[in-house]
Write a protein that holds these residues in place. Structure first.
Motif, PDB file in Angstrom:
ATOM      1  N   ASP A  27      -2.170  52.108  17.429  1.00  0.00           N
ATOM      2  CA  ASP A  27      -1.639  50.777  17.178  1.00  0.00           C
ATOM      3  C   ASP A  27      -2.662  50.016  16.353  1.00  0.00           C
ATOM      4  O   ASP A  27      -3.848  50.359  16.345  1.00  0.00           O
ATOM      5  CB  ASP A  27      -1.358  50.049  18.490  1.00  0.00           C
ATOM      6  CG  ASP A  27      -0.458  48.840  18.302  1.00  0.00           C
ATOM      7  OD1 ASP A  27       0.101  48.656  17.187  1.00  0.00           O
ATOM      8  OD2 ASP A  27      -0.313  48.065  19.256  1.00  0.00           O
ATOM      9  N   PHE A  28      -2.221  49.019  15.629  1.00  0.00           N
ATOM     10  CA  PHE A  28      -3.117  48.224  14.784  1.00  0.00           C
ATOM     11  C   PHE A  28      -2.558  46.817  14.681  1.00  0.00           C
ATOM     12  O   PHE A  28      -1.392  46.578  14.960  1.00  0.00           O
ATOM     13  CB  PHE A  28      -3.262  48.850  13.392  1.00  0.00           C
ATOM     14  CG  PHE A  28      -1.953  49.053  12.679  1.00  0.00           C
ATOM     15  CD1 PHE A  28      -1.356  48.019  11.954  1.00  0.00           C
ATOM     16  CD2 PHE A  28      -1.299  50.278  12.721  1.00  0.00           C
ATOM     17  CE1 PHE A  28      -0.141  48.208  11.297  1.00  0.00           C
ATOM     18  CE2 PHE A  28      -0.087  50.477  12.066  1.00  0.00           C
ATOM     19  CZ  PHE A  28       0.487  49.443  11.358  1.00  0.00           C
ATOM     20  N   THR A  29      -3.421  45.891  14.280  1.00  0.00           N
ATOM     21  CA  THR A  29      -3.004  44.514  14.023  1.00  0.00           C
ATOM     22  C   THR A  29      -3.430  44.148  12.614  1.00  0.00           C
ATOM     23  O   THR A  29      -4.608  44.279  12.259  1.00  0.00           O
ATOM     24  CB  THR A  29      -3.641  43.538  15.041  1.00  0.00           C
ATOM     25  OG1 THR A  29      -3.259  43.943  16.355  1.00  0.00           O
ATOM     26  CG2 THR A  29      -3.174  42.113  14.794  1.00  0.00           C
ATOM     27  N   VAL A  30      -2.454  43.728  11.818  1.00  0.00           N
ATOM     28  CA  VAL A  30      -2.682  43.271  10.447  1.00  0.00           C
ATOM     29  C   VAL A  30      -1.946  41.947  10.279  1.00  0.00           C
ATOM     30  O   VAL A  30      -1.230  41.509  11.177  1.00  0.00           O
ATOM     31  CB  VAL A  30      -2.196  44.317   9.416  1.00  0.00           C
ATOM     32  CG1 VAL A  30      -3.075  45.567   9.431  1.00  0.00           C
ATOM     33  CG2 VAL A  30      -0.745  44.696   9.662  1.00  0.00           C
ATOM     34  N   LEU A  31      -2.102  41.320   9.120  1.00  0.00           N
ATOM     35  CA  LEU A  31      -1.437  40.047   8.859  1.00  0.00           C
ATOM     36  C   LEU A  31      -0.339  40.195   7.819  1.00  0.00           C
ATOM     37  O   LEU A  31      -0.549  40.822   6.770  1.00  0.00           O
ATOM     38  CB  LEU A  31      -2.442  39.002   8.363  1.00  0.00           C
ATOM     39  CG  LEU A  31      -3.529  38.583   9.348  1.00  0.00           C
ATOM     40  CD1 LEU A  31      -4.484  37.603   8.687  1.00  0.00           C
ATOM     41  CD2 LEU A  31      -2.932  37.984  10.608  1.00  0.00           C
ATOM     42  N   THR A  39       2.104  44.466  14.237  1.00  0.00           N
ATOM     43  CA  THR A  39       1.568  45.654  14.895  1.00  0.00           C
ATOM     44  C   THR A  39       2.564  46.793  14.702  1.00  0.00           C
ATOM     45  O   THR A  39       3.675  46.581  14.199  1.00  0.00           O
ATOM     46  CB  THR A  39       1.344  45.418  16.404  1.00  0.00           C
ATOM     47  OG1 THR A  39       2.625  45.255  17.031  1.00  0.00           O
ATOM     48  CG2 THR A  39       0.459  44.200  16.660  1.00  0.00           C
ATOM     49  N   LEU A  40       2.192  47.963  15.139  1.00  0.00           N
ATOM     50  CA  LEU A  40       3.079  49.126  15.042  1.00  0.00           C
ATOM     51  C   LEU A  40       4.400  48.849  15.762  1.00  0.00           C
ATOM     52  O   LEU A  40       5.460  49.262  15.303  1.00  0.00           O
ATOM     53  CB  LEU A  40       2.361  50.340  15.639  1.00  0.00           C
ATOM     54  CG  LEU A  40       2.814  51.723  15.216  1.00  0.00           C
ATOM     55  CD1 LEU A  40       2.814  51.889  13.707  1.00  0.00           C
ATOM     56  CD2 LEU A  40       1.931  52.776  15.863  1.00  0.00           C
ATOM     57  N   ALA A  41       4.355  48.110  16.865  1.00  0.00           N
ATOM     58  CA  ALA A  41       5.561  47.812  17.656  1.00  0.00           C
ATOM     59  C   ALA A  41       6.604  47.031  16.855  1.00  0.00           C
ATOM     60  O   ALA A  41       7.801  47.115  17.145  1.00  0.00           O
ATOM     61  CB  ALA A  41       5.186  47.040  18.912  1.00  0.00           C
ATOM     62  N   ASP A  42       6.179  46.310  15.840  1.00  0.00           N
ATOM     63  CA  ASP A  42       7.128  45.553  15.010  1.00  0.00           C
ATOM     64  C   ASP A  42       8.060  46.467  14.223  1.00  0.00           C
ATOM     65  O   ASP A  42       9.068  46.004  13.688  1.00  0.00           O
ATOM     66  CB  ASP A  42       6.385  44.619  14.046  1.00  0.00           C
ATOM     67  CG  ASP A  42       5.725  43.464  14.770  1.00  0.00           C
ATOM     68  OD1 ASP A  42       6.433  42.741  15.509  1.00  0.00           O
ATOM     69  OD2 ASP A  42       4.504  43.297  14.613  1.00  0.00           O
ATOM     70  N   LEU A  87      -6.060  39.252   0.504  1.00  0.00           N
ATOM     71  CA  LEU A  87      -5.615  38.139   1.338  1.00  0.00           C
ATOM     72  C   LEU A  87      -4.092  38.068   1.327  1.00  0.00           C
ATOM     73  O   LEU A  87      -3.461  38.382   0.313  1.00  0.00           O
ATOM     74  CB  LEU A  87      -6.189  36.820   0.819  1.00  0.00           C
ATOM     75  CG  LEU A  87      -7.701  36.665   0.948  1.00  0.00           C
ATOM     76  CD1 LEU A  87      -8.153  35.380   0.250  1.00  0.00           C
ATOM     77  CD2 LEU A  87      -8.132  36.654   2.401  1.00  0.00           C
ATOM     78  N   PRO A  88      -3.478  37.660   2.425  1.00  0.00           N
ATOM     79  CA  PRO A  88      -2.015  37.556   2.472  1.00  0.00           C
ATOM     80  C   PRO A  88      -1.440  36.692   1.344  1.00  0.00           C
ATOM     81  O   PRO A  88      -0.389  37.009   0.796  1.00  0.00           O
ATOM     82  CB  PRO A  88      -1.739  36.928   3.839  1.00  0.00           C
ATOM     83  CG  PRO A  88      -2.920  37.304   4.672  1.00  0.00           C
ATOM     84  CD  PRO A  88      -4.082  37.311   3.721  1.00  0.00           C
ATOM     85  N   LEU A 106       0.926  44.066   3.794  1.00  0.00           N
ATOM     86  CA  LEU A 106       0.206  43.628   4.983  1.00  0.00           C
ATOM     87  C   LEU A 106      -1.291  43.630   4.694  1.00  0.00           C
ATOM     88  O   LEU A 106      -1.787  44.509   3.981  1.00  0.00           O
ATOM     89  CB  LEU A 106       0.509  44.564   6.156  1.00  0.00           C
ATOM     90  CG  LEU A 106       1.988  44.660   6.544  1.00  0.00           C
ATOM     91  CD1 LEU A 106       2.228  45.848   7.466  1.00  0.00           C
ATOM     92  CD2 LEU A 106       2.458  43.360   7.178  1.00  0.00           C
ATOM     93  N   SER A 107      -1.992  42.652   5.258  1.00  0.00           N
ATOM     94  CA  SER A 107      -3.417  42.486   4.993  1.00  0.00           C
ATOM     95  C   SER A 107      -4.268  42.885   6.189  1.00  0.00           C
ATOM     96  O   SER A 107      -4.012  42.456   7.320  1.00  0.00           O
ATOM     97  CB  SER A 107      -3.700  41.025   4.640  1.00  0.00           C
ATOM     98  OG  SER A 107      -5.089  40.820   4.487  1.00  0.00           O
TER      99      SER A 107
END
Length: 166
Positions: A27-31, A39-42, A87-88, A106-107
């Motif tokens: 899993d990861f968190t990006v913007l 995240t991957l769950a999205d 940057l986003p 995604l950033s």
């Protein structure tokens, strides 16, 4: 990942864990471009084509993102994600200027969470190394390409064949 990854023919150090086909996708968190966390769950229940580029504002990265934007229209149940350290705001501007509508940019600039978990964070540059990951509906990695020379193109035909064979 290749024993030696280079950027403009100079060796660089990739931080993080090498991923291989068959692994569970970390899993990861990006913007997102609106600064919301993703995240991957999205992307649950979809195949994820994750196209990793150093910066959208360079020639090869721009071509890679445009190519997958064109191909995305013919891919069923596939979320096409481009992840970079841009940057986003810059990603949103670039997508608007280039008519990118089928790829979600995604950033990873905030924490390099994706880069470290997928083994693509270039220590010397704090950029992401060019790579491709395909993650299935069950979050298993089914395809990996770490491009050995960061300024080279990935093998578009191989990843597209892999996606279409699913």
């Amino acid at each position: 990942m290749p024993k030696q990854t280079t950027f403009k023919q100079e060796p660089v150090t990739l931080l993080g864990e090498e991923q291989k086909a068959g692994n569970n996708a970390p899993d990861f968190t990006v913007l997102a471009n609106d600064l919301s966390e993703k995240t991957l769950a999205d992307y649950e229940g979809k195949v994820k084509l994750i196209s990793v580029v150093p910066s959208l504002d360079t020639g090869v990265c721009s071509e890679q993102t445009r190519r997958f934007n064109e191909e995305a229209a013919s891919l069923d149940n596939v979320s096409v994600l481009t992840i970079s350290m841009d940057l986003p705001f810059a990603q949103k501007r670039w997508c608007g200027a280039n008519g990118i509508e089928n790829v979600e940019t995604l950033s990873d600039h905030r924490s390099a969470d994706f880069g470290e978990k997928y083994g693509v964070l270039i220590e010397e540059l704090r950029l992401l190394a060019r790579s491709i990951f395909v993650v299935d509906e069950n979050n298993k990695i089914t395809y990996v390409e770490y491009v050995s020379e960061v300024s080279d193109h990935p093998d578009y035909d191989a990843v597209l064949e892999h996606l279409k064979s699913k």
